[in-house]
Design a protein around this motif. Sequence first.
Motif, PDB file in Angstrom:
ATOM      1  N   TYR A 179      32.283  31.726 -33.449  1.00 49.96           N
ATOM      2  CA  TYR A 179      33.432  31.374 -32.618  1.00 49.96           C
ATOM      3  C   TYR A 179      34.460  30.545 -33.378  1.00 49.96           C
ATOM      4  O   TYR A 179      35.599  30.402 -32.934  1.00 49.96           O
ATOM      5  N   GLY A 180      34.098  29.963 -34.489  1.00 50.98           N
ATOM      6  CA  GLY A 180      35.033  29.160 -35.257  1.00 50.98           C
ATOM      7  C   GLY A 180      35.730  29.926 -36.357  1.00 50.98           C
ATOM      8  O   GLY A 180      36.361  29.327 -37.231  1.00 50.98           O
ATOM      9  N   ALA A 201      27.552  30.098 -33.994  1.00 48.20           N
ATOM     10  CA  ALA A 201      27.154  29.166 -32.940  1.00 48.20           C
ATOM     11  C   ALA A 201      25.757  29.512 -32.452  1.00 48.20           C
ATOM     12  O   ALA A 201      25.400  30.686 -32.330  1.00 48.20           O
ATOM     13  N   ILE A 244      30.992  26.337 -24.711  1.00 48.04           N
ATOM     14  CA  ILE A 244      30.905  26.150 -26.155  1.00 48.04           C
ATOM     15  C   ILE A 244      31.327  24.728 -26.477  1.00 48.04           C
ATOM     16  O   ILE A 244      32.302  24.210 -25.910  1.00 48.04           O
ATOM     17  N   LYS A 297      32.616  24.265 -31.685  1.00 46.63           N
ATOM     18  CA  LYS A 297      32.306  25.697 -31.643  1.00 46.63           C
ATOM     19  C   LYS A 297      31.021  26.057 -32.394  1.00 46.63           C
ATOM     20  O   LYS A 297      30.887  27.140 -32.950  1.00 46.63           O
TER      21      LYS A 297
END
Length: 763
Positions: A147-148, A175, A247, A251
């Motif tokens: 997610y990052g 994650a 989240i 993240k």
Amino acid sequence: MKKTPFAALIAGLFALPALAFEPFAVQDIRIEGIQRTEAGTVFSYLPVKVGDTLDDEKAAQSIKALFATGFFKDVRVEVDDKVMVVVVQERPAIAQIDFVGMKEFEKDAIIKALKETGIAQGRIFDRAQLEKAEQELKRQYLSRGKYGVNITTTVTPLERNRVGINFNIQEGDAAKIRKINIVGAKSFPEKDLLSKFDLTTPGWITWYTKNDQYSRQKLSADLEKLKSFYMNQGYLEFAVDSTQVSISPDKQDVYITINVTEGERYQVSSVKLAGDFSIPESELKQLVTLKAGDVFSRERLNDSTKAIGDRLGKEGYAFANVNASPEIDKEKRNVAFTIFVDPGKRVYVRRINVTGNTKTRDEVIRRELRQMEGGWYDADRVQASKLRLDRLGFFNEVAIETPAVAGTADQLDVNLNVSEKPTGNLMLGVGTSSVDKVILSGSISQNNFMGSGNNVTAQVNSAKTYRTYVFSYTNPYFTKDGVSQGFDIYHRTVNTASTALAYYSSASTGGAIRFGFPIGEKESLGFGIGIDSTAITTYDNSPPQYKDYVNKFGSRNLSLPLTANWASDGKDSYLMPTRGTFQRASLEVATPGGDLQYYRANYQLQHFFPLTSKFTLMLNGEVGYADGYGSTPDMPFFKNFYAGGVNSVRGYKTSSLGTPGTIVTQDGTTYRIGGNRRVVGNAELLWSVPGMEKSFRMGAFFDAGQVYGKGEPLSFSEMRYSTGLSAAWISPIGPLKFSFGVPLNKKEGDKSESFQFQMGTTF
């Protein structure tokens, strides 16, 4: 000469020319500004041809048509003395696509995904499509829990009106799921419910399964498992109210909350059948496993309706509808079911269509089918056909569909699609221990020779101890009724100097012809006759038993063995069985026409029990008995049974097991001479690896076995036991098999061999 320009953008959007002009007949059309695009391509899109009358409307239509191609970012129409001049400015083409920092995906897979968004080498560059490509690439990373991820795109102009696209990717760490909460669950411990999920918090194997990374698809599947569990425990009104996925700000952590309503637990008050049965109702009732008084179970209800549908399908009712209707009494917490049965029309098979077989001949596939064209549809016969094709070992997958024939109510087609796999095998066998050298063996075989279904095998074992040269051929359909015919030619040499066996050497040359006869869907009988010439050499340090045998019967013996065998194969898969029973019995008798008279009998029983969807218990038992008869009542010592090794009791060296009656001691060294009786048992818990269910399986085994000398009692106290782990992998380079065994009751004189493996390649 005067040129009259038209404002491309205004004309394209509003179909109004900037300057009006008198219509004229076009004498010629000239294209200016093209670099890569062929002039003929431009002409093909123009709505105006030489000889047509060009006016304001036609000019506007021309501009709009060329803009619509997406090839150009600017289009103008000019007039030069009755010549229509089309001036274009091409969009740049994509010359190259590069990725920097991408480790999670293979470059080719991402390029293929981007191509679907319109970004690919050679295509026209479009900024809007590039933005879609960025979103698609980001979506791919989000599906992996990253997610990052940060993606920066750079477009670099190149010569000849081309551009290069560079995706600079900072992937970051995936994650991990840190917590899964189930709110509202009261009847069962949360840890028991979470054990049903694939998604989990980080564990010792999640680095491989990736089950600690959030996936919407996996969560949906887990919620369905949760619902099924409750439904099978009687909670008819169970519902998942909502799910929240959050989240952490960095993240890196994912938290999942599931809100559920359990409802009340229901019992079944009655189960009735209704409708047009076409089969006696009493017979259908026996297929219903959910009875009055039972706690409601959706699984058992579904199994019952499926069993009724399958039974109707066996009689040709392929499109039968079987549905259960509930009547809920909330006060008494009871539910009554009425199973409505509508068999529909009885149907027959119009055609059987075979696809996917690029190598295997149609006749090889069709001869295994039990459902015939023009006959009534029989679900059992269709399933039996699929199972028989699976057992051939020629295909990775066999898929069957039974669509209705359009415009009819009583016909269907059977569409059979196979995915072929390499059926040639180049096998290498390797055994090793702390005290022995590596032993190699090999064979090359083709189970589907030139797509005919025939088997051709050449085996070579060049180990120092055992050298084998074998050529075999088998035609499984020597007759159209399934009678098989084959032959074997071999030469084998044995030198036991470096083994646990007593010292001798032998050389055997012979051959055999054999026939097999099917006696049932899963059973067959086989018979064969052969000739064998064996030369025995003994040495000063050979045991007295060997020397006495050679003195009595000579150093060279001719035997004429007759063989008979029976086999019953009810396993559900050729490579990775999970259920079913396999049995085999064999008898070899050396007839009085030769120098030796003996017999050897073997029996094997193997059963696979599915414990869960992931775990299978395999039980295997083997017994053997041999003896001499007639004029040579002594059993030939080189026909004795042995035990120990990868195919019997793992953890012990090959052929190293034996009771006191099968052991001789000479010069302080203990040797095995084998026995006339053999007992082996194996129990193995097998489980598949997630994502590789059809190609990789591990196991934990417990082995037991022993051989006994003539006249010795069958004493279980003399049995040897071992345990360990095993793995089998149908890899891209061929089948691989590993085992690590540990003896449990090793005694003085026993020889252990912990690690064994078998490897091969396919072609």
